[in-house]
Design an enzyme around this catalytic site. Sequence first.
Site, PDB file in Angstrom:
ATOM      1  N   LYS A  70      -7.221  -5.143  -4.974  1.00 48.85           N
ATOM      2  CA  LYS A  70      -5.897  -5.424  -4.420  1.00 48.85           C
ATOM      3  C   LYS A  70      -5.708  -6.922  -4.209  1.00 48.85           C
ATOM      4  CE  LYS A  70      -5.069  -1.034  -1.995  1.00 48.85           C
ATOM      5  NZ  LYS A  70      -4.706  -0.410  -0.706  1.00 48.85           N
TER       6      LYS A  70
ATOM      7  N   ASP B 161      -1.430  -0.932   6.064  1.00 48.81           N
ATOM      8  CA  ASP B 161      -1.712  -0.485   7.422  1.00 48.81           C
ATOM      9  C   ASP B 161      -3.169  -0.126   7.653  1.00 48.81           C
ATOM     10  OD1 ASP B 161      -1.696   1.847   5.858  1.00 48.81           O
ATOM     11  OD2 ASP B 161      -1.190   3.074   7.590  1.00 48.81           O
TER      12      ASP B 161
ATOM     13  N   ASN C  72      -8.439  -1.042   4.192  1.00 45.56           N
ATOM     14  CA  ASN C  72      -8.517  -1.333   2.766  1.00 45.56           C
ATOM     15  C   ASN C  72      -7.425  -2.293   2.310  1.00 45.56           C
ATOM     16  OD1 ASN C  72      -6.624   0.728   3.333  1.00 45.56           O
ATOM     17  ND2 ASN C  72      -6.569   1.333   1.196  1.00 45.56           N
ATOM     18  N   ASP C  73      -6.497  -2.633   3.184  1.00 46.07           N
ATOM     19  CA  ASP C  73      -5.421  -3.561   2.828  1.00 46.07           C
ATOM     20  C   ASP C  73      -5.666  -4.965   3.359  1.00 46.07           C
ATOM     21  OD1 ASP C  73      -3.926  -1.385   1.717  1.00 46.07           O
ATOM     22  OD2 ASP C  73      -3.333  -0.821   3.734  1.00 46.07           O
TER      23      ASP C  73
ATOM     24  N   ASP D 151       0.851  -1.179   0.000  1.00 44.74           N
ATOM     25  CA  ASP D 151       0.000   0.000   0.000  1.00 44.74           C
ATOM     26  C   ASP D 151       0.893   1.236   0.000  1.00 44.74           C
ATOM     27  OD1 ASP D 151      -2.328   1.606   0.329  1.00 44.74           O
ATOM     28  OD2 ASP D 151      -1.940   1.715   2.471  1.00 44.74           O
TER      29      ASP D 151
END
Length: 1460
Positions: free
Chosen positions: A972, A992, A995-996, A497
Amino acid sequence: MSSKGASGDGAGPGWFARLRKADVGDLFSRKREPGPPRTVFVNQQLPEDYFDHRGKLKKEYVYTTNQVITSKYTVFTFVPRNILEQFRRVANVYFLAISILQFFPKFTTVAPGVVILPLVIILGITALKDGYEDYKRHESDRRVNYSKVKILHGAEVSNTNGTTVKTKTFIRRILPTRSRDPRTSFSSETTVWSKASRLSKETAQSSTPSRDPIEYDHDEGGPHWKDAFWEDVKVGDFVKITEGEQFPADIIICATSEDDDVAFVETKNLDGETNLKSRRAVEGLTGIKNAKECADARNAFTVRCDKPDTDMYRLNAAVTFNGQDFPVDINNVLLRGTLLRNTQWAIGLVLFTGEDTKIVLNSGGTPSKRSRVERQMNPQVMVNLGIIAAVAVVCAIADSMLQVKYFELNAPWLYGADQSDDNPRINGLITWAFALLTFQDIVPISLYLSIEVVRTIQAAFIYFDYDIWYRKTNQATIARSWNLSDDLGQIQYIFSDKTGTLTQNQMIFRQCTIGGVAYRGEPDPPTYDDTDEDDSKSKSRLTLGDKDTAENIAIPVQLEYAASSSHSVNTPLKSASGEFSNRGNDDDEAPHFHDPQLKRDLDEAMNAEQESTNATHARNLHGFFTVLSLCHTVLTAVHPETGEISYKAQSPDEGALVQAAADVGYQFVGRDRETLLLRTPGSTEVEKYELLNILEFTSARKRMSVVVRRVDGEDYRPMLLAKGADNVIFERLRAGNDEMKEETERHLSEFANTGLRTLTLAYKIIPEEEYASWSERYYQATVAMEDREERIEAVADELERNLRLLGATAIEDRLQDGVPEAIADLKKAGIKIWVATGDKMETAIAIGRSTNLIAQESNIVILRGGSSRSARDQMTRAFEQFFPEVEVQQEPKSRTSTSSRQETPIPLHRLNTGITDIVGLENGERPGGFVLVVDGAALLEAFQDEESKSILLNLSQQCEGVICCRVSPLQKALIVRLVKDGIGAMTLAIGDGANDVSMIQAADVGVGISGEEGLQAVNSSDYAIAQFRFLKKLLLVHGHWSYARNGTMILNFFYKNMLPFGIKFWFQFYCGWSAHYVYDYVFVLFWNSIFTVAPVVGVGVFDRIMDYHILMDVPELYRYGREKYWFSFRSFFIYMLDAFLQSVAIYFIILYTYTSPTSRKDGYDVSQSEFSTTMAMVGVMVANIYVGMNATAWTAWLFFAVFIGIVIVWVFSVVYAAIEPSYATTALYGNNYFLFHSAYFWLCLPIAFLVPLLPRYLAKYWRFSIEPSDFDILRAAKAQNAHQDWKQYSGSRKAEHELSVFKQEDAASRYTSRSSFAASLRHAPRPSMDVRAASRTDMSTGLTSVDRGFDFAQEENGVELRRIQTNLSERHFGDGGQGGTKGKGTLRKRIFSRRSKMKLKEEGPSSPMSPKRPKSSGKDSVKESGSPPTSPKRPKSSGKDSSKERDSSSQSPPPSTPQS
């Protein structure tokens, strides 16, 4: 999108393929399908048809709880799921079968309970380890679920919407569910608890801001806001969020503290974008502004909305209030995970909770990951099982045939073998079962227990490594999944990210160029964040002067304390005496821009005569900082008590630009409706500018402009102030001034090459008649019903022509400490790095440059979606243009020829430099290489079919790096699976934010950074680190060590179990294939558990292939892990063959030594126990020393581990043979008398010990002296000089000497040819680069340009900017007004009322871009007609490299084609 598509399986895979892809987690997944479309009822009862005949609410109307669980187990699923996960190991299934077999009396060797005990112990220890890991996940979930939010509470409050029961998770059954006052422990602010994970609980609690658990926001009693846990929030609840808090669910806005009920939110936790977004309340609900109105039964309404989905940018709903419908879209919704910024409070209604929220829908369930080494072990165990099965079959057949033969000969040992359960034929099956028991140790049950122990210790090594312990927050690197340590040493792709992972989300104004003069600024003082003390510093108290009160400067004072926004910047105001007031600390959170040369030039400009040689540069300086100060959408807030002023920007870029202007004296004081207030260095009074129009920034326009008018000066002409991309601004400049343009372009290239984000500034003086005509056309375009956007763009473009260049800015998106160096070393290690971000393309490219992902000479290939060319067509053309040597399936000619191009760019071909390094062409940077940049829309097109995915994957393989921008969280994960499944590469994802999560879960190894975006990423990760730079040592040292140790340990485990297997196998030739043991069973029992386990575990824990500082300095060594050097099928077969050959030497040397005239004094033959004990003792000695020979670092602990087993077997053999029958019955009693008195024993012992080890020793000697590996060479160099600079052996440093002393003469050429350490990319002569290198090619248009680092972030089409535009339009062209300030024709009246003042335009007042001089010399003025005066000279202090500005009165339009 299915993640299985990339695996290459065709439609309808077979049962084996389905079994191979089966995931145990799918059986116990708590993820459910999104709920149906819903209607939320507020302040009213549910309809009768929502209930069944029993009065129970129907299932489809019961909504999920807001409890979110990222853990794997519950109290009910822990045992079955964990057992199924452990029995994915083939060996465990085999051990269970063997244990069950020994429960039958005929096959019992020892007590059945003792037989199954090792398996139970292994399963139990592994389960405890897995349970502890999941316990930590539950703790993290608890912090999030127990965060606090204020919900509506009171006797009058009733929420009738149904909600499911919360899950009783694993931790709730072990720990108390609620503390006596849990609200004092967890709050919404504790989502960043991981920062203080090493602090005591009391310290962490004391640092949490205090908050009142009950709040009344109206005068009367009754309904109020009360603290509640996030997990207790239900659909239909009213919640109140204050500034800086996260939203616990997806919420529609009812009202906010701001004008027109606008709320500003930070969405970087969802999409990675750093600029703030504006959201607006639903039109019909804006009257609900306090708890009393929320609970009022008269405010009953319903909300109808679609079913929950994963689209982060779309939501369709409608509010029905008082019989009227109001539309609701994503701009009226606050999503879970976003933060409220620059807004005091917001009241909303909960629409979606828990697993129905968009951020949770975009994340997957917690996967059950296994390391690659463990997955590779299964086939190797299968090989061993095949070997034991084959040997068992041979024994069964041979024994049966021998019994048939000798039964007919009336052999006495077969007497009575004619029963149904005892005859020569059925005895073959019994022998087969006995053979399975005899040779069972070829599959070592102790291996799995040893692996768990070793991995646990390796996790502890990572935890206690203070080099990757972040002292600023006292946080260690934590292994949350202990079974993946060896995967860290095999990573081939890193998916990262951007925001919060690579960057700090802090923009810093670094450099600028004004009028062709570059101002570099002063470097920041060195900062050391790795200190033992907390370096969080209080923000400076920058206050208003005595006379500069809010009332005196006529700006509204916002009663709020220093904004918690990351985009808020404090700035001092100058007092009436001209001094800055700073009554606080000297430390600001963000560094300020200082440049001595600029200060001197500004001082000269303030005192420059209008006709002097400095006048032109003075106008450029004044105009430059005026544009920075006025061309923005920044708001200000002034503290009513301290006078502290802070800038509140939607975009951190804008905040940095306005702050830089304030640093040099151009201070934006604030705005009063449409009046902008500015203080300049040349004036003690506040200047006032009327804001006439805002031409907003969009990704297509790549520029922002404002039209302003000075209302308190001498020149009232409108001015257009513009900032944007260099190519967009340059093509709109007026002709002339070429020298300044060239100098500015040169500076822009310098800024871009250093990774800075550039922005070009220009302005234009607009004649009154031209502006009046344009303003009318612009208004008509804004109210057009058809093609509104196109018409607005066309009219705006008319005004943004014939601009005058002022200069350019260079902003640094501050990176996390050590990120560029870490990425550079990871690239040297041969790891390909992909960046996946939700930010826009320009931002992603800028970060790519600053992080070394994009080198100065890299060629950027861009794929865009939504263009006339499909993504597949763009990829195909990219292959044709850049990689013609690569074969790729082409589309039909008819399809590829549909897109037109004015001219065909000259193809850019990869250059063959002939330069190699330690790990070959795949490692490090390659001059003229390519970087692929692809946006989310193009990815959406590429993922539509398997062929397009294959082309995209192939194209990415040709590039050094890939940057994916504007991607959703789900995309992703799809990107990771594309590489992971498509080419079988080892992947690592790091992020972090929430969304990751999906990306972290999809990768082989997930790393979470416990940063400012909360714990969501850490909760779902396998490793938690505090800084990206720690990833370097985690991979290059701990990963490499763990993989080498575990690989070597496992191979030696298989070896040491193959050795006794071979000895027992050769004995079958002499025991009639009866599957009997050659030596006493006690040696078989203790072989793996005592005699030989210590050396292999010692290797797994203490071995060190190379010192850590060498692995860090020479990243190229990491290729050994990527190439499976330490553990592969080839190594497995070599070790197995070695053990088999050693068993030949041991068995037959000892056998034929004792097969001779007896050495006994009594003349009796040697018994089997005598020579078989010798075999057992020699076997233990050979196995342990062999394992020690395969180790690298013979430390004291490893020395102890190797020899402890040998000592034990000698002592045990003596003691066991001395046990008298009165104590225990042993088959070896008295063996000591014959064994240790025999000359055969002492003579064959050294021979049987040395001969098996001799081949391995000779092979190691040959390899080290004739064909040394890179490790061998470095070890030799270390032996020569242990304190040398090891970076000289890396590809980036040239070795000062050759290690020829350690190499044979005939091997020197071979060493040099395979790209030795002496090869250097830095010092080797670079090939002449093509003039088209470092280009930027947009495959959607076919245009090739030069990238100069442009980037600017601002919300596009935001509700707040639309509100400002509407206010401006109503002010100038509204149908009515008050006091004559509004109404149709107001603007025209203002223009003509000032026409008399403009008569001096041609000869009197100075230009608006001229700096205002002090009053003592204010009478001097010059003529200004919109162009610079004739032949001015640059001030001497501006630098020798500055260009002279040429006079140009030409009004001809600029060239129509953009400059590259």
